[in-house]
Write an enzyme that holds these catalytic residues in place. Structure first.
Site, mmCIF file in Angstrom:
data_model
loop_
_atom_site.group_PDB
_atom_site.id
_atom_site.type_symbol
_atom_site.label_atom_id
_atom_site.label_comp_id
_atom_site.label_asym_id
_atom_site.label_seq_id
_atom_site.Cartn_x
_atom_site.Cartn_y
_atom_site.Cartn_z
ATOM 1 N N GLU A 175 -1.780 -9.461 3.272
ATOM 2 C CA GLU A 175 -1.745 -10.041 4.629
ATOM 3 C C GLU A 175 -3.130 -10.376 5.180
ATOM 4 O OE1 GLU A 175 -0.802 -6.996 3.835
ATOM 5 O OE2 GLU A 175 -1.694 -5.506 5.168
ATOM 6 N N HIS A 179 -3.519 -5.285 0.155
ATOM 7 C CA HIS A 179 -2.947 -5.868 1.379
ATOM 8 C C HIS A 179 -3.109 -7.383 1.368
ATOM 9 C CE1 HIS A 179 -2.870 -2.008 3.763
ATOM 10 N NE2 HIS A 179 -3.692 -1.665 2.789
ATOM 11 N N CYS A 194 0.823 -1.210 0.000
ATOM 12 C CA CYS A 194 0.000 0.000 0.000
ATOM 13 C C CYS A 194 0.865 1.271 0.000
ATOM 14 C CB CYS A 194 -1.009 -0.052 1.135
ATOM 15 S SG CYS A 194 -2.448 0.982 0.797
HETATM 16 N N1 GLN Z 1 -1.872 6.726 2.748
HETATM 17 C C1 GLN Z 1 -2.025 5.984 1.547
HETATM 18 C C2 GLN Z 1 -3.398 6.171 0.920
HETATM 19 O O1 GLN Z 1 -4.317 6.578 1.568
HETATM 20 C C3 GLN Z 1 -1.754 4.526 1.774
HETATM 21 C C4 GLN Z 1 -2.748 3.863 2.647
HETATM 22 C C5 GLN Z 1 -2.272 2.561 3.210
HETATM 23 O O2 GLN Z 1 -1.059 2.302 3.283
HETATM 24 N N2 GLN Z 1 -3.188 1.728 3.667
HETATM 25 O O3 GLN Z 1 -3.582 5.900 -0.237
#
Ligand code: GLN
Length: 541
Positions: A510, A508, A382
Site C-alpha cells: 500500500e 506493505h 504483514c
Molecule cells: N507484529 C508483526 C511484527 O512485528 C507484524 C508487524 C506489522 O504488521 N507491521 O513482525
C-alpha cells in the site's frame, strides 16, 4: 534556487492541511515545476514510529525506512514521489540534534537558545531537503494549529525564512475552518479571522487563505476573509466537501489558485495539464461494479489507522471500474462471538491488515480460516501474512498449538518467530526491519503474474518472520512461498494454488500505490473479488 511555500492551519486540527498541501503541490507540478514536500510535526517524539495508530493514525513508511507522519503518504500519492525520512521534521529530531551538538562542544562558550539555535536547525533541515531534492518548490506544512505552544519555534523559523529568502521566493498559505451554522446556515468567518490575527502576532502575514468549509463560501464570507486577512479577494480560495480527496486539486485550480501562485512566485507560465489525474477522478465516480471487503483488524475504530490501505483499494478499484466498500471489522468480535464469523459471507473479499500484539489475533486467524475454507478471495499484509501462516500450520499441518511468539512466547510450534537480529534489542524507536528491501519472485507463481518481474523492492515494518525451521513442513503441505529475500532466508509472499485468490505479503504494497498506478497485490485482490462475484473462473481470467 528553490522557492518555499509554507502551509499553516487555524481554528482546529484535522482541517485537511495535508490534502491541501498535496493539492497545491500537484497544481504546480502539473504546470511543470519540480516539487517536494515536508511535514513538520511539533510533537516531542523523534518520529511517529512509537505512536499508537489508534491515536495518531497510521505510521507511514518511506523507502529509506522512515517511520513518518501519514501526511507523507498523501504527498507521495498526490505527487508520485518517493520521499525520505528527512521530509518529516519533528521537535524531537530538532532538539536531539541541537542537544547532541551542544554535548559535543559545537556551541562552546555560547548559551544555546530556541532563537537562534533551534530555529537555525529547523531552517537548515528545510534547506537541506531543497538542496538534496533539487526541487524548484519546497512545500512545508506546519502540523497542528496556529497558537499551539509547541508550534512556535517552527513558525518563528518560517517567519525568518521570508527575510532570508526574499518576498518573491516565499509564500504563506493559511488554511482555516469556516463553519456553517446548522440553524441559520450562516458562514462564520470569525474563528478564521482570529487565527489570522494569531499568525500575524507572530509576524507572519498570509499571502493567501484557503477556507475549509462544507460548501463553497459565498461572496460575503470571501469579502470578510479578504478584508480581515489583509489580502486581495482573488487570493481567497475554498476547499469545500467533495466525494473524493483527489478532486481537491481540481476544485482549487478551477478557482484560480494554481495561476495565482504561479504568478505570485514568478514561475514560468506553463499551462496546467490534468489529463491522467482527471481520468482517474472520473473513474472514481459511478463505476459500474461494486465489491465489499471486510478489513478485520485491531484498530477498526479509526479509519485513519489504515489510510494507505484504504487508498490502495481506491486506486485498485479505479482501474477495475469498481467501487470498493471497506467495512472495518473489530477482530476481537469473532473471539467473543464465534457465530458472527458467518457474517463474513456477505463480503467479496477478506483482508487482514498490519498489526501488533495478541489483542484480536485469534479473531483474525479465524477470519483467515473462514476465507480459506469458503474460498473467499483473501489478502494479508504483514501481520496478516504471519497469521495466515499460523492458520495454515494449525489447520492443515495439524500443529494445533502453532503460533507466533509475539502472541504466545511458549508455543511448542513457533512458526512465526522474532528475526535473529532483533534479539537483544531494547530500544523501541526505529529498530524494526524497515523500509525498502529487495525481493526475489519465483517464476510460475501467482506473485510473478502480479509483478511480472523477478526482482521487486517493497517497504517493510516488522520484527517477526516465518521461522526458517518450519518452512519445509509448511511447504510440504502446499503453502507456496513465492517471494523471498535475496539470501533466500526470509519469506516475503505466500500463496495457495488451489484457491481462487489467496495471497499475503510480509511487506506493505500500500505504501507504493498511486492513483493511476495501483499496487499489484491490491489490484489483483480487488480484481479477484470482482471476477469471483461476476462468476468468472480462473481459466477465463
Ligand atoms: N507484529 C508483526 C511484527 O512485528 C507484524 C508487524 C506489522 O504488521 N507491521 O513482525
Amino acid at each position: 534556487m528553490a522557492k518555499y511555500l509554507f502551509i499553516t492551519g487555524g481554528v482546529l486540527s484535522s482541517v485537511g492541511k495535508g490534502i491541501i498541501t498535496s493539492s497545491v503541490g500537484r497544481m504546480l507540478q502539473t504546470r511543470g515545476a519540480k516539487v517536494t514536500a515536508i511535514k513538520i510535526d511539533p510533537y516531542v517524539n523523534v518520529d511517529a514510529g512509537t505512536m499508537n495508530p489508534y491515536m495518531h493514525g497510521e505510521v507511514y513508511v518511506t523507502d529509506d525506512g522512515g517511520e513518518t507522519d501519514l501526511d507523507l503518504g498523501w504527498y507521495e500519492r498526490f505527487l508520485d514521489l518517493n520521499l525520505k525520512i528527512s521530509n518529516n521534521i519533528t521537535t524531537g529530531m530538532v532538539y536531539k540534534t541541537v542537544i547532541e551538538k551542544e554535548r559535543q562542544g559545537d556551541y562552546l562558550g555560547r548559551c544555546v537558545q530556541i532563537v537562534p539555535h533551534i530555529t537555525d536547525e529547523i531552517k537548515g533541515r528545510i534547506r537541506d531537503v531543497a538542496l538534496r531534492s533539487q526541487a524548484d518548490l519546497v512545500l512545508t506544512e506546519c502540523g497542528g494549529t496556529v497558537g499551539d505552544i509547541e508550534g512556535l519555534p517552527f513558525l518563528e523559523a518560517i517567519r525568518q525564512m521570508r527575510l532570508e529568502e526574499g518576498f518573491e521566493n516565499t509564500l504563506y498559505i493559511h488554511v482555516a475552518l469556516v463553519p456553517i451554522l446548522d440553524v441559520t446556515k450562516e458562514m462564520k468567518t470569525k474563528p478564521l479571522q482570529h487565527s489570522v490575527n494569531e499568525l500575524r502576532r507572530i509576524g507572519v502575514q498570509p499571502d493567501t487563505i484557503v477556507a475549509r468549509s462544507t460548501r463553497m463560501i459565498n461572496i460575503d464570507a470571501r469579502r470578510k476573509i479578504a478584508l480581515f486577512g489583509t489580502i486581495p479577494e482573488n487570493a481567497v480560495f475554498c476547499s469545500y466537501n467533495v466525494q473524493s480527496v483527489y478532486e481537491v486539486p481540481l476544485i482549487l485550480d478551477r478557482q484560480g489558485m494554481g495561476d495565482f501562485i504561479q504568478s505570485r512566485l514568478g514561475l514560468s507560465k506553463e499551462k496546467a495539464s490534468w489529463g491522467k489525474w482527471k481520468e482517474f477522478v472520473d473513474a472514481l465516480s459511478n463505476p459500474p461494479h461494486k465489491v465489499r471487503i471486510a478489513l478485520v483488524g485491531k484498530y477498526a475504530g479509526l479509519a485513519d489507522s489504515y489510510v494507505s490501505m484504504n487508498e490502495a483499494f481506491t486506486h485498485a478499484g479505479a482501474k477495475c471500474q469498481t467501487k470498493v466498500l471497506v467495512d472495518y471489522v473489530e477482530a476481537e468480535r469473532f473471539e467473543k462471538r464465534p457465530d458472527e464469523l458467518a457474517t463474513l459471507k456477505d463480503y467479496e473479499g477478506i483482508f487482514i491488515p498490519y498489526g501488533f500484539g495478541p489483542r484480536g489475533a485469534e479473531g483474525k486467524i479465524e477470519a483467515i480460516r473462514f476465507a480459506r475454507e469458503s474460498d473467499t478471495p483473501f489478502l494479508g499484509i504483514c501481520y496478516g501474512f504471519q497469521l495466515a501462516v499460523v492458520e495454515f500450520a494449525r489447520h492443515i499441518c495439524g500443529l494445533d498449538d502453532a503460533n507466533s511468539t509475539e502472541i504466545d512466547p511458549t508455543t511448542p510450534d513457533p512458526v512465526i518467530d522474532l528475526m535473529p537480529e532483533q534479539h537483544g534489542i531494547k530500544m523501541k524507536g526505529a529498530t524494526m526491519r524497515l523500509g525498502a528491501h529487495k525481493i526475489l519472485v519465483s517464476k510460475d507463481t501467482l506473485a510473478y503474474s502480479l509483478y511480472q518481474k523477478e526482482e521487486i523492492y517493497e517497504r517493510h515494518r516488522h520484527r517477526y518472520e516465518v521461522n526458517p525451521k518450519h518452512k519445509a513442513e509448511l511447504e510440504k503441505h502446499g503453502l507456496v512461498f513465492s517471494g523471498r529475500s535475496v539470501d533466500g532466508k526470509r519469506m516475503e509472499t505466500l500463496e495457495l494454488n488451489d484457491k481462487f485468490f489467496f495471497f499475503a505479503s510480509q511487506f506493505h504494497g500500500e505504501f507504493k500505490s498511486r492513483p493511476a498506478k495501483p499496487d499489484p497485490e491490491y489490484y489483483a485482490f480487488i480484481k479477484a473479488c470482482l471476477d469471483k462475484k461476476l462468476g468468472k473462473n480462473q481459466a477465463e481470467i
